[in-house]
Enzyme design. Structure first.
Site, PDB file in Angstrom:
ATOM      1  N   PRO A 172       0.796  -1.211   0.000  1.00  0.00           N
ATOM      2  CA  PRO A 172       0.000   0.000   0.000  1.00  0.00           C
ATOM      3  C   PRO A 172       0.829   1.262   0.000  1.00  0.00           C
ATOM      4  CG  PRO A 172       0.196  -0.859   2.205  1.00  0.00           C
ATOM      5  CD  PRO A 172       1.244  -1.475   1.348  1.00  0.00           C
ATOM      6  N   GLU A 173       0.785   1.992  -1.094  1.00  0.00           N
ATOM      7  CA  GLU A 173       1.254   3.372  -1.093  1.00  0.00           C
ATOM      8  C   GLU A 173      -0.009   4.221  -1.203  1.00  0.00           C
ATOM      9  OE1 GLU A 173       4.631   4.098  -3.682  1.00  0.00           O
ATOM     10  OE2 GLU A 173       5.149   1.994  -3.652  1.00  0.00           O
ATOM     11  N   HIS A 212      -3.870 -15.589   8.743  1.00  0.00           N
ATOM     12  CA  HIS A 212      -3.403 -14.230   8.523  1.00  0.00           C
ATOM     13  C   HIS A 212      -4.481 -13.183   8.753  1.00  0.00           C
ATOM     14  CE1 HIS A 212       0.210 -16.098   7.216  1.00  0.00           C
ATOM     15  NE2 HIS A 212      -0.354 -16.657   6.159  1.00  0.00           N
ATOM     16  N   ARG A 214       2.477 -10.419   6.617  1.00  0.00           N
ATOM     17  CA  ARG A 214       3.755 -10.119   7.275  1.00  0.00           C
ATOM     18  C   ARG A 214       3.599  -9.388   8.610  1.00  0.00           C
ATOM     19  NH1 ARG A 214       7.667  -7.836   2.666  1.00  0.00           N
ATOM     20  NH2 ARG A 214       9.188  -7.838   4.320  1.00  0.00           N
TER      21      ARG A 214
END
Length: 268
Positions: free
Chosen positions: A2-3, A91, A110
């Site tokens: 995500p930017e 997750h 992550r």
DNA sequence: GCACATGTTCTCGG
DNA sequence: CCCGAGAACATGTG
């Protein structure tokens, strides 16, 4: 994943589902630094809150509730926010059940993402440090921030206190379009270069938002769509391919610990 | 095993 | 105190 363009796309789709609805159930995973606010506190404090609006600052999302508290959400590198429930999955870290039967699922492989509750009137160091939002940064703001920086321009663009929202993809793409070599010291940029760079950053990010962001690996919108802007990347991830402008081979080198993709002929 | 991954934060040395 | 470099965080893929 995500930017700024990806987070803005998430914001729009999430707000459409969430706005005006009340959180009727909170399901959190095991405590971890992923939860800046503990799962126990979250389940207690979020219950019954109605979402007024969803704000984005750089790559950070801020849910504004009726009681003036806020929930800070950061997707880290692999975070996904989906507007549906998912099959059992290790997750998935948080599920918000909303009035009207809607479900929001936060998944992050992550675990670099962050969830933090901000009590009414309180902020977070994560917010305070952020520079001007990259989508609307002015030439003067960029100039002022870059003047003080001795680091490579590539590193300066990734510094969220300089401007908030640019990450590795859009930094490389912006520098290519501005014909500026990523290793140049930030403060060595000429006035005309800074002006051009600011304009390019704004228009590049706007185009990326219009395409729903870039999907390289994990990124998916809350509605389950993939981004489209990866089809317009000119240098990111294209090491060894010909430069789209001069056809010389594109290079890759590590700058400030991040890979950088550029054309040594076009970028000076 | 190794390299690498759309991000942030902490530590250490100057 | 400021700045910059590098490591750390956790997990997956090629």
């Amino acid at each position: 994943m995500p930017e700024l363009p990806e987070v803005e796309t998430v914001r729009r789709q999430l707000e459409r589902v969430w706005k005006g609805r009340t959180i009727v159930k909170v399901e959190c995973g095991a405590p971890s630094y992923f939860f800046v606010t503990s799962p126990r506190t979250l389940t207690r404090t979020l219950l019954g809150l109605k979402l007024l609006w969803l704000e984005r600052v750089g790559k950070t999302l801020l849910a504004h509730f009726q009681d003036e508290s806020r929930l800070l959400l950061h997707l880290g590198m692999t975070g996904q926010f989906l507007a549906k429930s998912l099959p059992p999955d290790p997750h998935v870290h948080m599920v918000l059940r909303l009035s009207g039967g809607k479900v929001l699922t936060f998944r992050d492989v992550r675990k670099f993402g962050k969830v933090e509750r901000l009590a009414p009137g309180k902020s977070s160091p994560r917010l305070v440090k952020l520079g001007p939002d990259a989508l609307s940064i002015s030439e003067a703001e960029l100039k002022g921030a870059l003047q003080k920086k001795r680091v490579a321009i590539k590193s300066a663009l990734l510094d969220q206190s300089v401007l908030a929202g640019v990450g590795n993809i859009y930094a490389d793409e912006a520098l290519f379009r501005a014909k500026i070599r990523p290793t140049r010291p930030a403060r060595s940029l000429k006035q005309t270069e800074v002006v051009a760079l600011a304009q390019i950053i704004r228009s590049l990010l706007k185009q990326a938002v219009d395409s729903g962001g870039s999907t390289i690996n994990d990124y998916m919108t809350p509605d389950g769509e993939l981004g489209g802007f990866q089809n317009f990347h000119q240098v990111y991830g294209k090491t060894g391919e010909p430069c789209p402008v001069c056809h010389r081979v594109l290079l890759r080198r590590v700058i400030g610990g991040r890979s950088s993709h550029y054309c040594a002929a076009c970028q000076r």
